[in-house]
Design a protein around this motif. Structure first.
Motif, short mmCIF file in Angstrom:
data_model
loop_
_atom_site.label_atom_id
_atom_site.label_comp_id
_atom_site.label_asym_id
_atom_site.label_seq_id
_atom_site.Cartn_x
_atom_site.Cartn_y
_atom_site.Cartn_z
N ASP A 271 23.30 -24.41 159.85
CA ASP A 271 23.60 -25.01 158.55
C ASP A 271 22.98 -24.17 157.45
OD1 ASP A 271 24.84 -27.94 158.89
OD2 ASP A 271 23.42 -27.56 160.54
N MET A 272 23.71 -24.09 156.31
CA MET A 272 23.22 -23.34 155.16
C MET A 272 23.64 -24.03 153.87
SD MET A 272 23.75 -19.29 155.93
CE MET A 272 22.79 -18.50 157.23
N SER A 273 22.80 -23.88 152.86
CA SER A 273 23.12 -24.31 151.50
C SER A 273 22.87 -23.12 150.58
CB SER A 273 22.23 -25.50 151.10
OG SER A 273 22.48 -25.86 149.75
N ALA B 264 28.36 -22.05 141.51
CA ALA B 264 29.04 -22.27 142.79
C ALA B 264 28.03 -22.88 143.75
CB ALA B 264 29.60 -20.97 143.35
N THR B 265 28.47 -23.87 144.50
CA THR B 265 27.66 -24.49 145.53
C THR B 265 28.39 -24.35 146.85
OG1 THR B 265 26.69 -26.09 144.00
CG2 THR B 265 26.60 -26.62 146.34
N LEU B 266 27.74 -23.73 147.83
CA LEU B 266 28.34 -23.49 149.14
C LEU B 266 27.60 -24.32 150.18
CD1 LEU B 266 29.20 -21.01 147.40
CD2 LEU B 266 28.98 -19.62 149.45
N ALA B 267 28.30 -25.19 150.87
CA ALA B 267 27.76 -25.94 152.00
C ALA B 267 28.46 -25.44 153.25
CB ALA B 267 28.00 -27.43 151.81
N LEU B 268 27.68 -25.01 154.25
CA LEU B 268 28.25 -24.44 155.47
C LEU B 268 27.59 -25.08 156.68
CD1 LEU B 268 27.39 -21.70 153.43
CD2 LEU B 268 29.29 -20.88 154.80
#
Length: 317
Positions: free
Chosen positions: A214-216, A227-231
């Protein structure tokens, strides 16, 4: 007099190789003449399915052939940099699946090789070709839409080392250099800002796969757009990359080749990301020009990923 067919060497027999075969069949004057396989049995099954006339297991031997004009690398990510360097050295045009490399040093090395050659060297940054993102880039450039916040969600379920078809994979995927790369590059490309501010955090490594699941990630352009990236590799579905464009005029939802406004109404678009991407590669070769998503144009995004990797590592220490 008609053009001579463009004869391609496809390297790889996995899921993304099948995507390339599907769209290449829609491009006139293109022939996949040979497949370089990683596993002979899988490669021969793949070649039979797609009617590729020849299968080889040694890429270097295939690269010596004068009857092959270009190469599509659809191989495991850890092999991309080394194989790309060999393809360029052999004087072949190259479309390399994302990511071009798994480190900044490797990316800089192969970009230097690409810039020193006279071949078309392109990375498969498909987001640059998906119709929703192209339409929103057009609106941004025309002043019709003012972006405030791009929210990207990238979800897969990878608790076991399986590929897109649920089959055992012989290599381990990378959440940062592969999947975050799509959205980092998209943000930079949309706003013509190759060096956004970047910060992020990561969850714990998988005990067997050895990768964060998991990454933010946060990005900010020089004009203040966020930009906000949720992975996550822990998500049970739906899978893929989902994008919410929050702007002054409206909010848009993009998924693959489809775009909706905040009411859920479809925005009419034409085109196909994968088809338009591969069509661009072929057109750049025939027209003797640099392609969209050239190696050089994608290097700034690799620098952002390197900064993110180093900052995440220091925060975990």
């Amino acid at each position: 007099m008609s053009e001579q067919p463009l004869r391609l060497l496809l390297a790889g027999e996995g899921g993304i190789a099948g995507v390339h075969m599907r769209v290449l069949g829609e491009i006139p004057g293109v022939e996949v003449a040979c497949l370089v396989g990683g596993d002979e049995a899988d490669a021969r099954t793949f070649a039979a399915e797609w009617q590729i006339p020849e299968v080889v297991l040694d890429m270097d031997t295939a690269l010596t052939r004068d009857d092959l004009d270009a190469v599509i690398l659809a191989t495991p990510s850890p092999r991309h940099a080394d194989q790309a360097e060999r393809v360029i050295a052999a004087g072949k045009h190259l479309l390399c699946e994302i990511p071009m490399a798994l480190s900044l040093a490797d990316a800089e090395r192969i970009v230097a090789r690409a810039e020193a050659s006279d071949r078309v060297c392109m990375v498969a940054h498909t987001r640059r070709f998906n119709p929703p993102h192209r339409e929103l880039k057009r609106r941004l450039a025309a002043g019709e839409f003012h972006l405030q916040h791009l929210v990207s969600e990238t979800y897969f379920f990878r608790r076991e080392n399986l590929n897109m078809q649920g089959q055992p994979r012989r290599w381990v995927d990378n959440l940062l250099w592969h999947h975050a790369c799509h959205s980092v590059d998209l943000f930079a490309w949309l706003l013509d800002d190759p060096e956004p501010e970047a910060w992020g955090s990561r969850g714990p490594d998988h005990p067997e796969l050895g990768i964060p699941m998991d990454m933010s990630i946060g990005l900010r352009s020089r004009r203040g757009v966020l930009a906000t990236l949720a992975l996550s590799f822990n998500n049970r579905g739906p899978f893929g990359g989902f994008y919410r464009y929050i702007g002054e005029e409206d909010t848009f939802l993009a998924f693959r080749d489809e775009l909706e406004d905040h009411r859920g109404e479809s925005v009419p678009l034409s085109g196909s990301g994968f088809l338009d991407q591969d069509r661009e590669f072929v057109a750049a070769i025939r027209e003797g020009r640099a392609p969209e998503a050239s190696f050089s144009s994608c290097l700034p995004s690799m620098r952002v990923l390197d900064r993110l990797q180093r900052s995440m590592a220091s925060s975990q220490a």
